[in-house]
Design a protein around this motif. Structure first.
Motif, PDB file in Angstrom:
ATOM      1  N   LYS A 136     -16.872 -10.327  -1.352  1.00 62.93           N
ATOM      2  CA  LYS A 136     -15.462 -10.407  -2.579  1.00 62.93           C
ATOM      3  C   LYS A 136     -15.182  -8.424  -1.292  1.00 62.93           C
ATOM      4  CE  LYS A 136     -14.608  -9.172  -6.664  1.00 62.93           C
ATOM      5  NZ  LYS A 136     -15.452  -9.669  -7.882  1.00 62.93           N
ATOM      6  N   MET A 137     -15.970  -7.864  -0.861  1.00 57.48           N
ATOM      7  CA  MET A 137     -15.586  -6.892  -0.272  1.00 57.48           C
ATOM      8  C   MET A 137     -14.614  -7.355   0.666  1.00 57.48           C
ATOM      9  SD  MET A 137     -18.292  -3.745  -0.739  1.00 57.48           S
ATOM     10  CE  MET A 137     -17.043  -2.687  -0.924  1.00 57.48           C
ATOM     11  N   ALA A 138     -15.340  -8.095   1.598  1.00 58.71           N
ATOM     12  CA  ALA A 138     -14.328  -8.736   2.874  1.00 58.71           C
ATOM     13  C   ALA A 138     -13.294  -9.458   2.789  1.00 58.71           C
ATOM     14  CB  ALA A 138     -15.401  -9.346   3.807  1.00 58.71           C
ATOM     15  N   ARG A 139     -12.829 -10.927   2.125  1.00 54.95           N
ATOM     16  CA  ARG A 139     -11.966 -10.877   1.231  1.00 54.95           C
ATOM     17  C   ARG A 139     -11.494 -10.289   0.676  1.00 54.95           C
ATOM     18  NH1 ARG A 139     -12.863 -16.884   0.703  1.00 54.95           N
ATOM     19  NH2 ARG A 139     -15.383 -17.277   1.304  1.00 54.95           N
ATOM     20  N   GLN A 140     -11.272  -9.206  -0.284  1.00 53.07           N
ATOM     21  CA  GLN A 140     -10.498  -8.258  -0.730  1.00 53.07           C
ATOM     22  C   GLN A 140      -9.422  -7.404   0.655  1.00 53.07           C
ATOM     23  OE1 GLN A 140     -10.219  -7.750  -3.826  1.00 53.07           O
ATOM     24  NE2 GLN A 140      -7.605  -6.520  -2.938  1.00 53.07           N
ATOM     25  N   ARG A 141     -10.495  -7.010   1.285  1.00 52.39           N
ATOM     26  CA  ARG A 141     -10.080  -6.493   2.864  1.00 52.39           C
ATOM     27  C   ARG A 141      -8.991  -6.928   3.543  1.00 52.39           C
ATOM     28  NH1 ARG A 141     -15.002  -4.681   3.296  1.00 52.39           N
ATOM     29  NH2 ARG A 141     -15.678  -5.850   5.037  1.00 52.39           N
ATOM     30  N   VAL A 142      -9.276  -8.949   3.376  1.00 56.52           N
ATOM     31  CA  VAL A 142      -9.000  -9.343   4.137  1.00 56.52           C
ATOM     32  C   VAL A 142      -7.105 -10.128   3.433  1.00 56.52           C
ATOM     33  CG1 VAL A 142      -7.829 -11.544   5.367  1.00 56.52           C
ATOM     34  CG2 VAL A 142      -9.981 -10.556   5.134  1.00 56.52           C
ATOM     35  N   LYS A 143      -7.309  -9.634   2.334  1.00 55.79           N
ATOM     36  CA  LYS A 143      -5.814  -9.531   1.210  1.00 55.79           C
ATOM     37  C   LYS A 143      -5.311  -8.352   1.290  1.00 55.79           C
ATOM     38  CE  LYS A 143      -7.503 -12.894  -2.354  1.00 55.79           C
ATOM     39  NZ  LYS A 143      -8.045 -12.826  -3.559  1.00 55.79           N
ATOM     40  N   ASP A 144      -5.434  -7.342   1.357  1.00 54.51           N
ATOM     41  CA  ASP A 144      -5.242  -5.688   1.368  1.00 54.51           C
ATOM     42  C   ASP A 144      -4.331  -6.071   2.746  1.00 54.51           C
ATOM     43  OD1 ASP A 144      -6.306  -5.232  -1.212  1.00 54.51           O
ATOM     44  OD2 ASP A 144      -7.350  -4.033   0.179  1.00 54.51           O
ATOM     45  N   LYS A 145      -4.445  -6.832   3.676  1.00 54.35           N
ATOM     46  CA  LYS A 145      -4.087  -6.629   5.478  1.00 54.35           C
ATOM     47  C   LYS A 145      -2.553  -7.160   5.349  1.00 54.35           C
ATOM     48  CE  LYS A 145      -5.478  -7.279   9.970  1.00 54.35           C
ATOM     49  NZ  LYS A 145      -4.140  -7.785  10.620  1.00 54.35           N
ATOM     50  N   ILE A 146      -2.925  -8.431   5.078  1.00 53.98           N
ATOM     51  CA  ILE A 146      -1.769  -9.590   4.184  1.00 53.98           C
ATOM     52  C   ILE A 146      -0.896  -8.981   3.834  1.00 53.98           C
ATOM     53  CG2 ILE A 146      -1.548 -11.940   3.882  1.00 53.98           C
ATOM     54  CD1 ILE A 146      -4.293 -12.594   4.176  1.00 53.98           C
ATOM     55  N   ALA A 147      -1.023  -8.252   2.808  1.00 53.15           N
ATOM     56  CA  ALA A 147      -0.121  -7.822   1.826  1.00 53.15           C
ATOM     57  C   ALA A 147       0.102  -6.558   2.202  1.00 53.15           C
ATOM     58  CB  ALA A 147      -0.683  -6.839   0.888  1.00 53.15           C
ATOM     59  N   ARG A 148      -0.479  -5.811   3.600  1.00 54.26           N
ATOM     60  CA  ARG A 148       0.327  -4.929   3.876  1.00 54.26           C
ATOM     61  C   ARG A 148       1.388  -5.261   5.478  1.00 54.26           C
ATOM     62  NH1 ARG A 148      -4.749  -2.073   3.209  1.00 54.26           N
ATOM     63  NH2 ARG A 148      -5.339  -2.901   5.581  1.00 54.26           N
ATOM     64  N   ASP A 149       0.580  -6.463   5.760  1.00 55.87           N
ATOM     65  CA  ASP A 149       1.545  -7.163   7.209  1.00 55.87           C
ATOM     66  C   ASP A 149       2.576  -7.611   6.518  1.00 55.87           C
ATOM     67  OD1 ASP A 149      -0.724  -6.321   8.992  1.00 55.87           O
ATOM     68  OD2 ASP A 149      -1.382  -8.236   8.899  1.00 55.87           O
ATOM     69  N   ARG A 150       2.878  -8.319   5.441  1.00 60.17           N
ATOM     70  CA  ARG A 150       3.816  -8.495   4.461  1.00 60.17           C
ATOM     71  C   ARG A 150       4.845  -7.565   4.109  1.00 60.17           C
ATOM     72  NH1 ARG A 150       1.729 -13.034  -0.305  1.00 60.17           N
ATOM     73  NH2 ARG A 150       1.002 -14.739   1.746  1.00 60.17           N
ATOM     74  N   GLU A 151       4.251  -6.948   3.999  1.00 62.90           N
ATOM     75  CA  GLU A 151       4.977  -5.352   3.244  1.00 62.90           C
ATOM     76  C   GLU A 151       5.643  -4.828   5.120  1.00 62.90           C
ATOM     77  OE1 GLU A 151       5.148  -1.246   1.491  1.00 62.90           O
ATOM     78  OE2 GLU A 151       3.064  -1.824   1.182  1.00 62.90           O
ATOM     79  N   GLU A 152       5.023  -4.653   6.168  1.00 67.77           N
ATOM     80  CA  GLU A 152       6.004  -4.135   6.848  1.00 67.77           C
ATOM     81  C   GLU A 152       7.161  -5.438   7.848  1.00 67.77           C
ATOM     82  OE1 GLU A 152       2.673  -3.771  10.081  1.00 67.77           O
ATOM     83  OE2 GLU A 152       1.486  -2.096   8.876  1.00 67.77           O
ATOM     84  N   ARG A 153       7.091  -6.625   7.553  1.00 64.81           N
ATOM     85  CA  ARG A 153       7.908  -7.269   7.505  1.00 64.81           C
ATOM     86  C   ARG A 153       8.557  -6.736   6.923  1.00 64.81           C
ATOM     87  NH1 ARG A 153       2.695 -10.634   8.447  1.00 64.81           N
ATOM     88  NH2 ARG A 153       2.952 -11.668   7.075  1.00 64.81           N
ATOM     89  N   ALA A 154       8.793  -7.575   5.755  1.00 64.36           N
ATOM     90  CA  ALA A 154       9.645  -6.934   4.993  1.00 64.36           C
ATOM     91  C   ALA A 154      10.587  -5.943   4.761  1.00 64.36           C
ATOM     92  CB  ALA A 154       8.903  -6.888   3.522  1.00 64.36           C
ATOM     93  N   GLN A 155       9.793  -5.114   5.510  1.00 67.41           N
ATOM     94  CA  GLN A 155      10.375  -3.335   6.073  1.00 67.41           C
ATOM     95  C   GLN A 155      11.487  -3.432   6.916  1.00 67.41           C
ATOM     96  OE1 GLN A 155       7.163  -0.456   5.818  1.00 67.41           O
ATOM     97  NE2 GLN A 155       7.580   0.123   3.284  1.00 67.41           N
ATOM     98  N   LYS A 156      10.268  -4.403   8.206  1.00 68.55           N
ATOM     99  CA  LYS A 156      11.443  -4.350   9.409  1.00 68.55           C
ATOM    100  C   LYS A 156      12.242  -5.171   9.444  1.00 68.55           C
ATOM    101  CE  LYS A 156      10.643  -6.111  13.705  1.00 68.55           C
ATOM    102  NZ  LYS A 156       9.577  -6.614  14.878  1.00 68.55           N
ATOM    103  N   PHE A 157      12.412  -6.479   8.259  1.00 71.38           N
ATOM    104  CA  PHE A 157      13.650  -6.980   7.913  1.00 71.38           C
ATOM    105  C   PHE A 157      14.512  -6.384   7.443  1.00 71.38           C
ATOM    106  CE2 PHE A 157      10.165 -11.208   9.348  1.00 71.38           C
ATOM    107  CZ  PHE A 157      10.693 -10.749  10.215  1.00 71.38           C
TER     108      PHE A 157
END
Length: 301
Positions: free
Chosen positions: A166-187
């Motif tokens: 569960k913790m591993a899945r949460q880390r992946v979700k957090d990473k995906i959310a950070r990537d989305r946020e970075e892309r949103a800020q970039k665009f």
């Protein structure tokens, strides 16, 4: 009425002579009851029927210093019918009726002794059975406790593994959310620049390169837009870094699809068809030719 000697009484009751002599000798000629008790206790001895050999100096009444005396008759004297009484009837020969009466009395005494012995043995057997059952219950309790401990350890181990997953899945979700946020800020940062550029007067387009000019530079893509077709025909889309491994796409599918938890699957490219292996999961998307965009299909293993 003179009584039979101990040896005579035992013989009249049907005991073997060897056994009777041993009983009289080993009880010190202390009486018929002691002799019968000795016979019942030793009836299963392996040497009970071997011929009796009196030790030197042993008499019926005890251990003599050297020679048997007239006050302490030997076993041989007893066998010949010398009676041991209170002194007044010593040496008196019993009649047949007296012998029968005394034998009956002794047989009744022996039956009583045997009944007491059976009752004692029954009580001892019952006690042994109680001990055996108690010991068996204790062993069963120990086995049950060990089994419960093993089950508890297994449950704890499974819970630990579940929490780690569960913790591993949460880390992946957090990473995906950070990537989305970075892309949103970039665009989002690029949008005003595009608006400002549109307000400027149009610049003349540069002249098209001639065939004699240098070859165009190959563009390096930093991102890969991946579309994944799921088992039910639906699709999901997202953008990954070109250097991310294919395993990131797999995790994204696990988190964002309706694939049951624990069901194993693989990814493949439809055209040209290529099934990705576990080794491919560690390779970057760029190396696998999935940049700048690609379509992948989920397939059951």
């Amino acid at each position: 009425m003179a009584e039979l000697t101990t040896l005579e009484s035992l013989l009249e009751m049907g005991f073997d002579k060897n056994r009777a002599e041993k009983a009289v000798a080993n009880t010190g000629n202390q009486g018929i009851e002691q002799a019968m008790d000795w016979l019942m206790e030793h009836e299963n001895d392996p040497d009970i029927d071997e011929p009796y050999v009196p030790p030197v100096g042993i008499v019926l009444g005890g251990v003599a210093d050297s020679q048997p005396t007239t006050d302490q008759p030997t076993l041989a004297d007893t066998a010949e019918g010398v009676a041991i009484g209170d002194g007044s009837d010593e040496g008196k020969i019993l009649t047949e009726e007296e012998k029968l009466e005394q034998v009956k009395r002794l047989e009744e005494l022996m039956r009583i002794k045997q009944a007491e012995r059976r009752e004692r043995e029954r009580a001892e057997a019952l006690e042994r059975e109680k001990d055996r059952r108690k010991h068996g219950q204790e062993l069963q309790q120990i086995r049950q406790k060990l089994q419960d401990d093993d089950m508890k350890k297994l449950a704890d181990q499974r819970m630990k593994e579940k929490n780690e997953d569960k913790m591993a899945r949460q880390r992946v979700k957090d990473k995906i959310a950070r990537d989305r946020e970075e892309r949103a800020q970039k665009f989002g940062a690029c949008a005003p620049l595009s608006t400002a550029a549109s307000s400027q007067p149009a610049q003349p387009s540069p002249p098209s390169p001639t065939s004699h000019g240098p070859p165009p530079t190959k563009k390096e893509y930093e991102e890969a837009r991946i579309q994944v077709r799921l088992l039910d025909g639906t699709t999901i889309n997202t953008v990954f870094k070109s250097q991310e491994p294919l395993a990131a796409v797999r995790v994204y599918v696990q988190v964002n699809s309706n694939i049951p938890e624990g069901e194993d699957f693989t990814l493949l490219s439809p055209y040209p068809r290529h099934v990705y292996t576990e080794l491919d999961m560690e390779k970057p998307l760029k190396e696998l030719g999935l940049v700048p965009s690609a379509v992948l299909v989920v397939a059951k293993k």
